[in-house]
Scaffold this motif. Sequence first.
Motif, PDB file in Angstrom:
ATOM      1  N   ASN A   1      -5.533   4.056 -55.047  1.00 20.28           N
ATOM      2  CA  ASN A   1      -6.183   4.231 -53.751  1.00 20.28           C
ATOM      3  C   ASN A   1      -7.662   3.913 -53.904  1.00 20.28           C
ATOM      4  OD1 ASN A   1      -6.329   4.837 -51.026  1.00 20.28           O
ATOM      5  ND2 ASN A   1      -5.315   6.822 -51.220  1.00 20.28           N
TER       6      ASN A   1
ATOM      7  N   CYS B   1     -10.779   9.521 -53.084  1.00 16.60           N
ATOM      8  CA  CYS B   1      -9.753   8.503 -52.844  1.00 16.60           C
ATOM      9  C   CYS B   1      -9.034   8.110 -54.124  1.00 16.60           C
ATOM     10  CB  CYS B   1     -10.378   7.271 -52.195  1.00 16.60           C
ATOM     11  SG  CYS B   1     -10.857   7.500 -50.466  1.00 16.60           S
TER      12      CYS B   1
ATOM     13  N   ASN C   1       2.828   6.136 -49.386  1.00 16.78           N
ATOM     14  CA  ASN C   1       3.216   5.037 -48.497  1.00 16.78           C
ATOM     15  C   ASN C   1       4.573   5.377 -47.891  1.00 16.78           C
ATOM     16  OD1 ASN C   1       1.194   2.670 -48.808  1.00 16.78           O
ATOM     17  ND2 ASN C   1       1.505   3.402 -50.899  1.00 16.78           N
TER      18      ASN C   1
ATOM     19  N   ASN D   1      -1.893   8.130 -53.553  1.00 11.85           N
ATOM     20  CA  ASN D   1      -1.488   7.595 -52.248  1.00 11.85           C
ATOM     21  C   ASN D   1      -0.062   7.976 -51.901  1.00 11.85           C
ATOM     22  OD1 ASN D   1       0.530   5.338 -52.914  1.00 11.85           O
ATOM     23  ND2 ASN D   1      -1.175   4.807 -54.260  1.00 11.85           N
TER      24      ASN D   1
ATOM     25  N   TYR E   1      -3.690  10.288 -48.765  1.00 13.46           N
ATOM     26  CA  TYR E   1      -3.629  10.931 -50.074  1.00 13.46           C
ATOM     27  C   TYR E   1      -2.182  11.206 -50.481  1.00 13.46           C
ATOM     28  CZ  TYR E   1      -8.621  12.204 -49.473  1.00 13.46           C
ATOM     29  OH  TYR E   1      -9.967  12.183 -49.300  1.00 13.46           O
TER      30      TYR E   1
ATOM     31  N   SER F   1      -4.997   4.312 -48.200  1.00 15.43           N
ATOM     32  CA  SER F   1      -3.704   4.940 -47.899  1.00 15.43           C
ATOM     33  C   SER F   1      -3.916   6.441 -47.774  1.00 15.43           C
ATOM     34  CB  SER F   1      -2.694   4.672 -49.023  1.00 15.43           C
ATOM     35  OG  SER F   1      -2.488   3.297 -49.219  1.00 15.43           O
TER      36      SER F   1
END
Length: 459
Positions: A385, A399, A406, A404, A317, A315
């Motif tokens: 993530n 990561c 969304n 993340n 950051y 996804s």
Amino acid sequence: MTATAVLACISITCLAAVPQAAVTAGPDTPGYGDRADVDNLAQFGFTEREYAISGLARKFKGVGTLGSDGKWAASVVSSNTPYNTMMIVRRPTDPARFNGVVIVEWLNVSTGYPLDVDWGMAHEAILREGYAYVGVNVQKVGVQGVQKLTAYGSRYAAGSIPDDDISYDILSQTAQALRDQSHLILGGLKPQKLIATGHSQSAMRLITYANAIQPLDKVFDGLFIHGRTSSGAKLASSDSMPLNTAIRSDTNVPVFLLQSEMDVALQPGTSRQVDTDLIRHWEVAGSAHADQYLLDSIGKVSTREVGWTPPECGSPYNAMPFYEVEIAAFDHLKNWMTTGIAPPTAPRLQRDWLGGIKKDANGNAIGGLRLPEIDVPIARYGHVNFTTGSLAFLDLFACVAGGNTNYFTASKLQSLYPTHEDYVNKYKAAADAALAKGYIRPVEHANSLKRAQAAAVPQ
């Protein structure tokens, strides 16, 4: 020696006097971590120079039980460990622009190289408000990391930190040198207040510094601990550390603890910290340990230094503008040190019966310090993530720590905000509230409104 002198030298201050370090200016050419062009320092009236700092460092060990209340005692077990390391100094060129505060960052070495994380997060305010900044490399792996970089030849060959037991004293010696040798290190700027700051692993070590070393050395006027773990690092390998550690309630300087949602979700013991007249703990809803803004900043230097390129993650950051809160926190700490006015308190993130962070219908955190992005959301902000390709450590680190974002679908955005004007009005109300509470500064408030106006919401 008179009886009075003997009694005086039994005092903690006398026994723990900070040794003097030798400081020399480095080459007048860009070195490791140079940001002169990356952050357009000259445009802001700033200059950057590298310095070598060396000397004989003390080692400490804990005395008695190191309890969870953080009221630790430490003793000097040796005073003759030689070291030689580097520090990066960024300061206003014009003394009239200097606000009197020096931010001293314990450079983060989690990736094997020293990283100026808090510069990356707060540099916009440092540059516009005239702080001086010193990033000091106080750990063994950081010295080894810069020595691996072939681009600098033998520039760092003399660097040596035999072990991290002396890291605490190197930090103290750096602060003392800033006071005693400001004509050399700061170009004549006279520091009025010194802040020690550090993120993640560095924050863990600053917990120990705050609880055991600052009460002895008293060289800092404030401490900024960002992204801390539940406990501190060991003073010596023989020390036994508690699983959860508070900042000692009798701290002699203001201590600001700034935590992301990820930090307190993975280290729930950190939320037990109690606010006092000299301790402030903020938890920022929807934020990650290392977000988009920070990773972009670090990436500009890491790409040049070690050839790192941002990895492919599952996804995007985390895009919560956590840096805006850090900027506000530094300003509060500055005022706290100089005027005695304490920062505002902030609600803690709410937890469910299992201890997890409660979520609302959009999947975002409930409670905590809230930015307009969390109260008027266009996405779900989280901290799960992973890389979709490379398993190299730096890629995994970016990561996983980067959290993340969304983003909501067009239909969901339409249902939440029927018109762009509706979105902007709601966003402005939330931004106005964050400004009024002291969670963001006026410049960041204005910038956030510009972002909202430019956002394609609804789509």
